[in-house]
Each structure stands twice: as C-alpha cells, then as structure tokens.
Design an enzyme around this catalytic site. Structure first.
Site, PDB file in Angstrom:
ATOM      1  CB  CYS A 114      -0.885   0.016   1.246  1.00 25.90           C
ATOM      2  SG  CYS A 114      -1.625   1.646   1.528  1.00 25.90           S
ATOM      3  CD  GLU A 149       8.204  -4.233 -14.917  1.00 24.95           C
ATOM      4  OE1 GLU A 149       7.378  -5.063 -14.492  1.00 24.95           O
ATOM      5  OE2 GLU A 149       8.698  -4.295 -16.047  1.00 24.95           O
ATOM      6  CB  CYS A 154      -3.621   0.431  -2.444  1.00 27.21           C
ATOM      7  SG  CYS A 154      -4.091  -0.169  -0.803  1.00 27.21           S
ATOM      8  CB  CYS A 159      -5.490   4.325  -0.290  1.00 31.77           C
ATOM      9  SG  CYS A 159      -3.856   3.570  -0.473  1.00 31.77           S
ATOM     10  CD  GLU A 305      13.097  -5.932 -16.018  1.00 29.57           C
ATOM     11  OE1 GLU A 305      12.259  -6.699 -16.528  1.00 29.57           O
ATOM     12  OE2 GLU A 305      12.994  -5.509 -14.860  1.00 29.57           O
ATOM     13  CD1 TRP A 313       6.514 -12.078 -18.188  1.00 29.36           C
ATOM     14  CD2 TRP A 313       4.853 -11.020 -19.247  1.00 29.36           C
ATOM     15  NE1 TRP A 313       7.052 -11.002 -18.841  1.00 29.36           N
ATOM     16  CE2 TRP A 313       6.058 -10.326 -19.486  1.00 29.36           C
ATOM     17  CE3 TRP A 313       3.668 -10.524 -19.808  1.00 29.36           C
ATOM     18  CZ2 TRP A 313       6.129  -9.177 -20.280  1.00 29.36           C
ATOM     19  CZ3 TRP A 313       3.737  -9.382 -20.588  1.00 29.36           C
ATOM     20  CH2 TRP A 313       4.952  -8.716 -20.816  1.00 29.36           C
TER      21      TRP A 313
HETATM   22  C1  GLA Z   1       9.279  -7.417 -15.421  1.00 27.87           C
HETATM   23  C2  GLA Z   1       9.986  -7.389 -14.093  1.00 27.87           C
HETATM   24  C3  GLA Z   1      11.035  -8.436 -13.952  1.00 27.87           C
HETATM   25  C4  GLA Z   1      10.596  -9.731 -14.576  1.00 27.87           C
HETATM   26  C5  GLA Z   1      10.223  -9.491 -16.007  1.00 27.87           C
HETATM   27  C6  GLA Z   1       9.848 -10.736 -16.743  1.00 27.87           C
HETATM   28  O1  GLA Z   1       9.797  -6.564 -16.331  1.00 27.87           O
HETATM   29  O2  GLA Z   1      10.547  -6.136 -13.805  1.00 27.87           O
HETATM   30  O3  GLA Z   1      11.275  -8.602 -12.582  1.00 27.87           O
HETATM   31  O4  GLA Z   1       9.508 -10.234 -13.886  1.00 27.87           O
HETATM   32  O5  GLA Z   1       9.116  -8.630 -16.039  1.00 27.87           O
HETATM   33  O6  GLA Z   1       9.521 -10.461 -18.079  1.00 27.87           O
HETATM   34 ZN    ZN Z   2      -3.696   1.545   0.593  1.00 22.70          ZN
END
Ligand code: GLA
Ligand code: ZN
Length: 669
Positions: A114, A149, A154, A159, A305, A313
């Site tokens: 939070c 990221e 929340c 909040c 990255e 994912w």
């Molecule tokens: C995000 C996260 C990473 C990882 C990548 C996988 O960008 O910042 O920690 O989980 O995704 O693609």
């Molecule tokens: Zn909160």
C-alpha cells in the site's frame, strides 16, 4: 550533452542470492565471454538483507558487490522494496494492498505494498538509506534502481484518507469539488470530506474498467500515481542523504496506463524502461514506446530489461528468432538507449519465471544459440558504445501523448467502447515510422515551438493553457493535426459547452454537431477530392465547415457528402481535422499532404522498406538501418561505399539486408 553513464551498460537483472556460491564463479566466467559489463542486483532481496524488523544482514550482498567489483563490473543497485518481506506483513498487515473488489491481501506476490501505509513508507526510507550509506560511494555503483515497475492500485482505508487530503489540497472547498465532479448528477452531492470514498467495484466502478463518475476516477488515478511517486521520492531522498551524485531511476513500462510518466520523469535523474513486445507487436509500436520513453526527459534512456529470448507471462511466448534480439537491441539504441540490459542473466530454477529466457539458460552453457547471440552483441557494443552514448535524437514532428487523456478517453461511457488511446496515437505514429520520419513523443505542456508539425489525435481533454499554446503554435506558422474526440472536456471531464471541438472550434474552423459510432462490422468510406476512396470506421464526426476547407467527405449514410477531413488556415499556420478513423491508406494520404505543407522530410531521401533511424552528435549523424520486413531489402544507395560500424566492412551498392539484418553508418552532419 554529457552522458549520464560513463559507459554503455550491457548486462541485466542478476539474482545470485537464488544460487549457491559455486554457480557465482561460473557466472563471472560466462559474463566475460558474453561481454557483459554490468549487473542489476538486489531487485527482490529485501527479505534477505532485512530478515526482521530489527536485523539487517548485508553479508551476502557485500559478497556479491565485492565479487562484481573484483570482476570489473558496473553495478545497477536496486533498493529491493518491490516485494514485501513476510515478517512485515505478519507484524503490520496494513502494508498490503486492498484490491478493486475491496479485498485486503495477504502475504504473497510482489508489487504488493500500500503506497500510503506509513509503516511501509518508514521501512522503505530506512532500507534505501542503509543501502546508500553502505554502497553509495562505490565507484562502480553507477545507478540506483528504486523499487521495480511501480504500478497497481490500493483501495484501503489509509488510501481513502490520503485521497481526501489530496482532494482537499486540490479543490480547497466542498463546493469546488461538487462542481468539478458534477455531483448534482444522480444526486451525489456531498457535504463533508469524509463522505468521499474511493472509486472501486464497491462504489462508482462499472466492471473492471468503467466508472459512473469519470471525474472521480481520473482524480483517483492522478492521486494513485502521485502516491506511488511519493514512495519513489522518499527512497530517492533517503539515498541522497548519503550519495549525492549517482543517478537514480526506476524501471518504467512504456505506454503502461497506470502512472503519469511525464510527471514521474521530473523526479527521475535518468529514464529507464522494460521492453517486452509480444510475438505480434508491430515494430512501429515498440519504436513509439522508445520514443515516448526518450521524450519523458527528452534525453537518452536506459533499456533496463528485455528478454534475450523468451518470456513466460504472455499467452504465447515465442522464441526470438535468430538475429531478432540483435535487431531489437539496435532499434532500441537507435531510438535513444544508452544501455542494453536483460531480464535476466541467469534463468531461475523455480518460481513462475523459470521459463523466462536468460543469457545463461538452464543448460548453464555458453554453447547455446541465445548465448552466442548475446556474446556477439556484447562484442559489437564494446566497439561502438562510446561512439553512441550520449548522442541525441532530433525531430521536427511532435506527437502528443498524455496520461490524463489516456485515462479520460478510456473512461468515457460512449460513444464507442472500442476506442483505445494508445492504438489511436500509434496509428499516426505508424505513418511517420513507415516514412522514416523522426518523431518526438511530447507532453501537452511541451515546448511546441521546437516543432514544425504537432499531431494530437484524440486530444479529448484539454487542460488550462492548452488552447492558448496551440493557438500560439499555429499562429506562428506551425501545422497542427487533430480530429474526432478532441477538445471535448476540461481537466475534470466536464464538457466544453458551445459545440465540439470546444476550444479547438475556432482553430479548426469547424463545428462537429454529432458523433456517430460504428460497430466492428460496420464501416463507411471517405471520398477525397481526386476521387480516391478509403474506408473509415469506429467513429464519424458530423461536421459543419466554419471557414475550413473540405479535404474528404463521407460516401454514405445520412451524412453522405458532408466533410470528414478538413483543413483550416489560422494565422501563419494551419490545422487539419480528421473526423473519423481512417484506414492506413486514407491516413497516409492526409498525412502526405500535411508533411508536404509543413516541409517535413525523412532522415534519408531515398524511400526504403528498412527502418532508418538516426542519432546525432554536434558533428555527426549515426544512422541505423534495420530490416524488420519478412523479405530481403536492398541497402539504400546513400550507404553504399560507407563502412558498416558493426562489422567494419565496406558496404556495396545493391547489397541486400536479410530479415533482422542491421547496418550502422556514421557520417558528418
Ligand atoms: C518485469 C519485471 C522483472 C521480470 C520481467 C519478466 O519486467 O521487472 O522482474 O519479472 O518482467 O519479463
Ligand atoms: Zn492503501
């Protein structure tokens, strides 16, 4: 301009704490073979370095830092605050988030705190300070990576209280708040600040994405973005107590909806972002995201990255084809990146990312396709890094991108649920991309005077000062392109009365009386002066000319023969208004006219199917030519006879680039 990093970083997320010591030494050998010169560490190690409220234990991190230092690697040091330690949740359940459905979460996942929890704020300040105190003066700690990221929402009681405080500061009086949110609608008038509740599934929310009161929900998004930003600022301030100079960043996510990145950029020393296109993401979309990230500070950025190969994912995690990672990396550099970093350096053994690609795969070997490709790129970047780092991207075209507009447009109930902000902006970007015309992505309060052409699709919300800024730009000779769903509402999502497109009506020389919505199976056509017909869909403004001239008109329906695209002269400049969603050919026809009028040129004269993107120093241009097409493409003749920076080979007239081939050329300005 002085680069913010001394060296082009080539490395990425590295999690030795997930591995026994024997592996570490092997990693170091492999890093050297791959030309890896840096590692991003400590991203998710909070529970390791602070095993309980009272105890900090930096022994393992010391070892990792010492090892990387011995090996001559640069370090991007993360603050580890993106995943809550279990002990913290056990002792202080308030640190977790309450979701959109109103459920308080337990321990689990990551990006899970939070942002308004005083306990969480206390602990992040502590840990960030401790890390800076301990490692901040290390020569090879070249960048701070705060959290990871940032995103998510929340809806907890903390909040809610913080939201009321935020609103009180913004609106001062209850009356002003009632007006801004138009609370007379559905009898929502409030009389006290504590009657305000957060807009989620339990209150104003309609489904996952909708809301009964966009004014409230937009303010909540602004507030939530500010709350998370406050967390970033707290950590940055804690770092600055001990380390006055190392640049501080956090990894952003391109066109991610949740945060107002232009606002965030003001607090960040350098922009970094994570680029994860899926197998079918158009290359022009990725290019646009790079330009947006560069545009946040109008400076080179870090690619924090990307995967060397696969992701885990996405629904379909295709391999990157041979050469694709290299081409993607050069595209990134061409659009302004001063680093190429991977997630991840070693593929994990368990957890949901074990199928996520890495420089070192489960085989643990340098004899993999992926490793060889990483090593090849590493060797090339070692050669060209110092030439490219710090160079700029120059553009005469600005495309406006604005998070308030993103939120507001997608909250509208009607006229068409398929209207998506990023997609609309991208359709315009794609034209310039295909022409190899350089573009800057700019904020609504950008320096318009730097550009000859400003494109503002779906400029739905026009905040204070915008009308004047556009008028000034056009009066002085600028060309401005806008269209349907523009000039509709003010900062609180209340409509500008007096006819669409509100503040743009005089500038555009038109009045849009009604907006028709077309279902996916429906379409219309526009007819240009020369008889050319192109398809249009989604939305059709029904337009009256008020001084503008017609460029194209609708072919059918009861508004057949009325203007669909118009042009109006205003001062020394002109305004184009595109009243519907044109197909690519139709939009190209309009934008060809626009570019000719505005004197916009491509980075090289010759037409080519290659992407050609250019970075500039004071004295030189660095061109990157990349083949993202499925077929071979001939090298443009301007490059023939020049040396390819990447291979040192002299290029020949008529030589062909295969899919994912890249050439880089340097030439005096
Ligand atoms: C995000 C996260 C990473 C990882 C990548 C996988 O960008 O910042 O920690 O989980 O995704 O693609
Ligand atoms: Zn909160």
């Amino acid at each position: 301009m002085e680069a913010k990093l001394k060296q082009m970083l080539y490395g990425g997320d590295y999690n030795p704490e997930q591995w026994p010591g024997e592996i570490w030494q092997k990693d170091m050998e492999l890093f050297d073979k791959a030309g890896i010169n840096s590692a991003t560490i400590n991203v998710f190690s909070w529970a390791r370095i602070q095993p309980s409220e009272e105890v900090y234990d930096f022994r393992e991190l010391d070892e990792i830092v010492d090892m990387l230092t011995r090996e001559g690697k640069q370090i991007v040091l993360a603050t580890s605050t993106a995943a809550l330690p279990a002990w913290m949740v056990k002792r202080y359940p308030e640190v977790t988030r309450t979701d959109y459905e109103g459920r308080r979460h337990k321990f689990g996942q990551r990006h899970n705190a939070c942002p308004n929890s005083p306990v969480y704020r206390h602990f992040i300040t502590e840990i960030a300070g401790k890390l800076a105190e301990r490692y901040g003066d290390r020569e090879n700690v070249v960048c701070w990576h705060v959290n990871n990221e940032y995103g998510g929402e929340c809806y907890c009681e903390n909040c809610e209280k913080a939201f009321r405080v935020w609103l009180r500061k913004k609106y001062k009086t209850i009356e002003a708040l009632n007006r801004a949110w138009n609370l007379a609608f559905w009898g929502h008038t409030i009389y006290d600040w504590d009657e305000i509740v957060l807009p989620n599934a339990l209150s104003e929310g309609i489904g996952e994405e909708g809301t009964a009161f966009a004014g409230i929900s937009i303010d909540y998004r602004r507030f939530n973005s500010d709350s998370l930003l406050e967390n970033f600022k707290l950590e940055k301030a804690a770092i600055r107590r001990y380390d006055k100079k190392t640049p501080v960043t956090t990894n952003l996510m391109g066109t991610f909806k949740g945060l107002d990145y232009f606002k965030w950029a003001k607090e960040m020393d350098i922009i970094s972002w994570d680029n994860y296109p899926s197998y079918d993401t158009p290359w022009s979309m990725t290019a646009m995201r790079h330009d947006l990230m560069r545009g946040l500070k109008d400076e080179p950025f870090m690619l924090m990255e990307q995967t060397p190969s696969q992701q885990n994912w996405q629904p379909y995690n295709s391999l990157k084809k041979p050469g694709q990672m290299r081409a993607q990396s050069y595209q990134t550099i061409a659009h302004g990146a001063d680093t190429i970093q991977f997630f991840q350096l070693r593929r994990s053994v368990g957890g949901c990312e074990k199928f996520h690609g890495a420089v070192i795969e489960h085989a643990g070997s340098d004899q993999t396709r992926v490793f060889r490709e990483v090593a090849r790129l590493g060797a090339e970047l070692k050669e060209i890094g110092s030439t490219v780092i710090g160079s700029r991207n120059e553009a005469r075209v600005g495309i406006i991108f604005d998070w308030d507009n993103y939120w507001a447009l997608e909250y509208t109930s009607g006229p068409n649920q398929d209207l998506r902000y990023v997609d609309q902006i991208w359709q315009y970007y794609d034209y310039f991309y295909n022409q190899n015309i350089a573009v800057d992505m700019i904020p609504v309060d950008g320096d318009f005077g730097k550009y000859d052409l400003i494109v503002a699709p779906v400029l739905y919300m026009m905040k204070e000062g915008m009308k004047e800024a556009v008028e000034e730009f056009v009066s002085a000779g600028g060309t401005f392109v806008t269209g349907f769903m523009s000039g509709i509402v003010d900062q609180s999502d209340n409509v500008y009365l007096g006819g669409y497109p509100g503040p743009l009506r005089k500038l555009a020389g038109i009045w849009a009386e009604e907006i028709d919505a077309l279902a996916p199976e429906q379409s219309n056509k526009v007819v240009f002066k020369d008889g050319m017909k192109e398809q249009c869909r989604l939305l059709c403004d029904i337009i009256h000319l008020e001084g503008a001239e017609e460029i194209a008109q609708y072919e059918s329906d009861f508004y057949a023969g009325t203007p669909a695209v118009t042009k109006n002269c205003f001062g020394k400049g002109c305004v184009y208004y595109v009243g519907t969603v044109l197909n690519a050919d139709g939009l190209s026809k309009v934008l060809d006219m626009v570019c000719e009028e505005a004197g916009i040129a491509a980075v090289i004269e010759e037409e080519t199917e290659l992407e050609v993107t250019r970075r500039s120093t004071e004295t030189e241009y660095i061109y990157f030519a990349m083949n993202f097409k499925d077929q071979e493409v001939v090298l443009p003749s301007v490059f023939a006879g020049k040396t390819d920076l990447l291979t040192g080979r002299k290029m020949e007239e008529g030589e062909k680039l295969l899919k994912y081939d890249v050439r880089a050329v340097i030439s005096p300005r």
